[in-house]
Design a protein around this motif. Structure first.
Motif, PDB file in Angstrom:
ATOM      1  N   LEU A 176       1.755  -9.083   5.245  1.00 47.43           N
ATOM      2  CA  LEU A 176       1.076  -7.113   4.962  1.00 47.43           C
ATOM      3  C   LEU A 176       2.034  -6.912   3.923  1.00 47.43           C
ATOM      4  O   LEU A 176       1.700  -6.798   2.688  1.00 47.43           O
ATOM      5  N   ASN A 196       2.702  -9.347   0.392  1.00 47.70           N
ATOM      6  CA  ASN A 196       0.865  -9.857  -0.474  1.00 47.70           C
ATOM      7  C   ASN A 196      -0.105  -8.371  -1.109  1.00 47.70           C
ATOM      8  O   ASN A 196      -0.712  -8.466  -1.441  1.00 47.70           O
ATOM      9  N   VAL A 197       0.484  -7.547   0.405  1.00 51.58           N
ATOM     10  CA  VAL A 197       0.079  -6.278  -0.261  1.00 51.58           C
ATOM     11  C   VAL A 197       0.381  -5.340  -0.940  1.00 51.58           C
ATOM     12  O   VAL A 197       0.415  -4.180  -1.314  1.00 51.58           O
ATOM     13  N   ILE A 253      -1.374   2.738   0.150  1.00 53.05           N
ATOM     14  CA  ILE A 253      -0.156   1.324   0.144  1.00 53.05           C
ATOM     15  C   ILE A 253       0.773   1.310   0.509  1.00 53.05           C
ATOM     16  O   ILE A 253       1.603   0.674   1.192  1.00 53.05           O
TER      17      ILE A 253
END
Length: 306
Positions: free
Chosen positions: A38, A41-42, A193
């Motif tokens: 997580l 990559n994000v 995010i």
């Protein structure tokens, strides 16, 4: 001194929560892996993009950045030279060089910059340098040295363009350079995010400490001790030498670059090691040792140069 203690206290609490989660198995056997993926990559790419998109790129040409770059390169070169002489592999050399010179400018650097130096923007030069230059270079080396069949030249040359961290960093710099303002409906979700990045990294790091035992034991002991020593003592000394001797920095300006250089290794280096499944023990234990050792070092620097 309050800023140093506050920054370390925040990190210690979140890592401790991760350790408890790991001990009790609340996130299952794959909890650390999921958090690592997580973050890699994000969440961290989103954080890098939103941070760099609003950055003042004039810091690229500042004296602070030149001091940071020189101290980073020289410290990493020392580790690489010793590592090559000892016959360490490419993965261990790359992760060890990062642990020796890559500072925790985000989750620890910002509170220390605020409470000790009085300006959070002072971490911008090192943040930009690490994310624009150091991270893409290091991750490209790790990509190219992954086990398996040799990849075509075209695929090797485009490796940085497929790495989410590198893509996010370059995209953020492009937005900052063009002066374009990202529409709020697109920017705010990325900000939300990105806010997951630091907690995810720290929690994954805490989970990894479960059953790890006393640090700096086993075959990786020399690399762990070397990287932690370089990070906590050699890099700030080089920053003093370059800042005062070459650029003639004095007072608050010299304090700024030396404090930033003395920050411990960043926890996201463990994320890189985990993602590529290389030198994970080296990353985990070097980060832990440099974080603990940097407390008295930062307090001493603040007392002497402050």
């Amino acid at each position: 001194m309050q800023g140093v203690l506050t920054g370390f206290a925040v990190i210690a609490v979140v890592i401790g929560i991760g350790y408890v989660l790991g001990r009790r198995g609340h996130l299952g056997d794959d909890g650390r892996t999921v958090l690592t993926r997580l973050a890699f990559n994000v969440a961290t790419p989103a954080l890098l993009f939103t941070t760099l998109a609003g950055a003042d790129l004039s810091v690229v040409f500042s004296e602070r950045l030149l001091v940071t770059a020189a101290a980073t390169a020289a410290t990493a070169a020392v580790f690489l030279t010793i590592g090559v002489l000892r016959g360490w592999g490419a993965g261990q050399l790359t992760i060890g060089a990062l642990c020796s010179s890559y500072v925790n400018a985000g989750n620890l650097g910002i509170p220390i910059a605020v409470y000790v130096l009085g300006d959070a923007s002072l971490v911008a030069p090192v943040l930009l340098f690490q994310q624009i230059v150091v991270t893409p270079l290091a991750l490209t080396v790790l990509d190219l040295n992954r086990p398996g069949e040799p990849r075509p030249l075209r695929q090797r040359l485009t490796t940085p363009l497929r790495n989410p961290m590198a893509v996010a960093s370059l995209s953020g710099v492009t937005v900052a350079a063009t002066g374009w303002t990202v529409p709020a409906p697109a920017f705010e979700p990325l900000t939300l995010i990105g806010n997951m990045s630091v907690p995810a990294v720290l929690l994954a790091f805490g989970i990894s400490l479960r059953g790890s035992g006393i640090p700096a034991r086993g075959d990786n002991r020399p690399a762990i001790i070397l990287s932690a020593t370089l990070k906590t003592t050699v890099q700030p000394l080089i920053a003093v030498a370059v800042g005062a001797g070459v650029f003639h920095l004095r007072g608050a300006e010299l304090l700024d670059v030396v404090v930033i250089s003395a920050l411990p290794a960043a926890q996201n280096l463990f994320t890189y090691a985990s993602q590529y499944r290389v030198a994970e023990q080296l990353a985990r234990e070097s980060i832990l040792l440099s974080t603990v050792a940097s407390v008295p070092v930062l307090i001493t620097i603040a007392a002497v140069l402050g």
